[in-house]
Design a protein around this motif. Structure first.
Motif, short mmCIF file in Angstrom:
data_model
loop_
_atom_site.label_atom_id
_atom_site.label_comp_id
_atom_site.label_asym_id
_atom_site.label_seq_id
_atom_site.Cartn_x
_atom_site.Cartn_y
_atom_site.Cartn_z
N ASP A 1 0.83 -1.21 0.00
CA ASP A 1 0.00 0.00 0.00
C ASP A 1 0.86 1.26 0.00
OD1 ASP A 1 -2.26 -1.58 0.03
OD2 ASP A 1 -2.64 -1.32 2.18
N GLY A 2 2.01 1.21 0.65
CA GLY A 2 2.89 2.36 0.75
C GLY A 2 3.56 2.75 -0.55
N THR A 3 3.48 1.87 -1.54
CA THR A 3 4.16 2.19 -2.80
C THR A 3 3.47 3.31 -3.56
OG1 THR A 3 3.00 0.45 -4.02
CG2 THR A 3 5.14 -0.13 -3.03
N GLU A 4 2.18 3.51 -3.32
CA GLU A 4 1.47 4.59 -4.04
C GLU A 4 2.06 5.96 -3.69
OE1 GLU A 4 -2.78 4.45 -3.86
OE2 GLU A 4 -2.79 2.27 -4.07
N GLY A 5 2.22 6.22 -2.41
CA GLY A 5 2.81 7.48 -1.98
C GLY A 5 4.26 7.59 -2.40
N LEU A 6 4.96 6.47 -2.34
CA LEU A 6 6.36 6.45 -2.76
C LEU A 6 6.48 6.79 -4.24
CD1 LEU A 6 9.36 5.87 -2.40
CD2 LEU A 6 8.83 3.42 -2.58
N GLU A 7 5.65 6.20 -5.06
CA GLU A 7 5.69 6.48 -6.50
C GLU A 7 5.38 7.94 -6.80
OE1 GLU A 7 3.64 3.70 -9.05
OE2 GLU A 7 4.11 2.07 -7.67
N ALA A 8 4.43 8.51 -6.08
CA ALA A 8 4.09 9.91 -6.30
C ALA A 8 5.26 10.81 -5.93
CB ALA A 8 2.85 10.28 -5.48
N ALA A 9 5.87 10.55 -4.78
CA ALA A 9 7.03 11.35 -4.35
C ALA A 9 8.21 11.17 -5.30
CB ALA A 9 7.43 10.97 -2.93
N LEU A 10 8.39 9.96 -5.78
CA LEU A 10 9.48 9.70 -6.72
C LEU A 10 9.25 10.45 -8.03
CD1 LEU A 10 12.09 8.31 -7.44
CD2 LEU A 10 10.77 6.27 -8.04
N GLY A 11 8.01 10.50 -8.47
CA GLY A 11 7.70 11.27 -9.69
C GLY A 11 8.06 12.73 -9.55
N VAL A 12 7.74 13.30 -8.40
CA VAL A 12 8.09 14.70 -8.14
C VAL A 12 9.60 14.87 -8.15
CG1 VAL A 12 8.06 16.52 -6.38
CG2 VAL A 12 5.99 15.22 -6.85
N ALA A 13 10.32 13.98 -7.48
CA ALA A 13 11.78 14.07 -7.41
C ALA A 13 12.41 13.90 -8.78
CB ALA A 13 12.32 13.01 -6.44
N MET A 14 11.93 12.94 -9.56
CA MET A 14 12.51 12.70 -10.87
C MET A 14 12.27 13.90 -11.81
SD MET A 14 11.69 8.65 -11.38
CE MET A 14 12.32 8.55 -13.04
N ARG A 15 11.08 14.47 -11.75
CA ARG A 15 10.80 15.64 -12.61
C ARG A 15 11.67 16.83 -12.20
NH1 ARG A 15 5.76 13.47 -12.02
NH2 ARG A 15 5.17 14.89 -10.33
N SER A 16 11.84 17.00 -10.91
CA SER A 16 12.66 18.09 -10.42
C SER A 16 14.12 17.91 -10.83
CB SER A 16 12.56 18.19 -8.90
OG SER A 16 13.37 19.22 -8.41
N LEU A 17 14.64 16.72 -10.64
CA LEU A 17 16.04 16.48 -10.99
C LEU A 17 16.27 16.41 -12.49
CD1 LEU A 17 17.07 14.02 -8.17
CD2 LEU A 17 17.96 16.32 -8.55
N ALA A 18 15.27 16.00 -13.24
CA ALA A 18 15.41 15.94 -14.70
C ALA A 18 15.68 17.32 -15.28
CB ALA A 18 14.17 15.32 -15.33
N ARG A 19 15.21 18.35 -14.61
CA ARG A 19 15.48 19.71 -15.07
C ARG A 19 16.97 20.06 -14.98
NH1 ARG A 19 10.41 21.23 -12.08
NH2 ARG A 19 11.81 21.57 -10.34
N HIS A 20 17.69 19.34 -14.12
CA HIS A 20 19.12 19.59 -13.96
C HIS A 20 19.98 18.63 -14.75
CE1 HIS A 20 18.31 22.36 -10.68
NE2 HIS A 20 17.49 21.47 -10.17
N ALA A 21 19.36 17.58 -15.26
CA ALA A 21 20.12 16.52 -15.96
C ALA A 21 20.50 16.94 -17.36
CB ALA A 21 19.30 15.24 -15.99
#
Length: 108
Positions: free
Chosen positions: A88-108
């Protein structure tokens, strides 16, 4: 809690490493997200725990605090036999990971 450790991000940027580290994290996180999805589909708690552990470490190395915390929670749930809670905890984890990946992708 903020999504990122701003001090770590500034240190990476000042050393000229932010672009490289961000690129590596985005690639690694995408692979780990695929492993998390596969573990959930297979209901393989051990595989989920391993992927969450790896994601926790990778996220810590770039200062992605929220992803690191949620990964630790999923990993801990697996280790303590609370498998349904882990899945069940993977839903929140996936959402947070999406935010992190989008944020870091701007620097990649």
């Amino acid at each position: 809690m903020t999504d990122f450790d701003d001090e770590m991000m500034e240190q990476l940027a000042s050393c000229g490493l932010l672009e490289e580290v961000a690129s590596l994290y985005v690639a690694e996180a995408a692979m780990l997200l695929a492993r998390i999805h596969a573990a959930c589909v297979a209901r393989d708690a051990a595989a989920l725990g391993r992927a969450a552990h790896a994601l926790k470490g990778a996220s810590g190395s770039v200062g992605a605090r929220r992803v690191m915390l949620l990964s630790a929670e999923v990993e801990r749930a697996v280790k303590t036999g609370r498998e349904d809670e882990a899945f069940d905890g993977t839903e929140g984890l996936e959402a947070a990971l999406g935010v992190a990946m989008r944020s870091l992708a701007r620097h990649a």
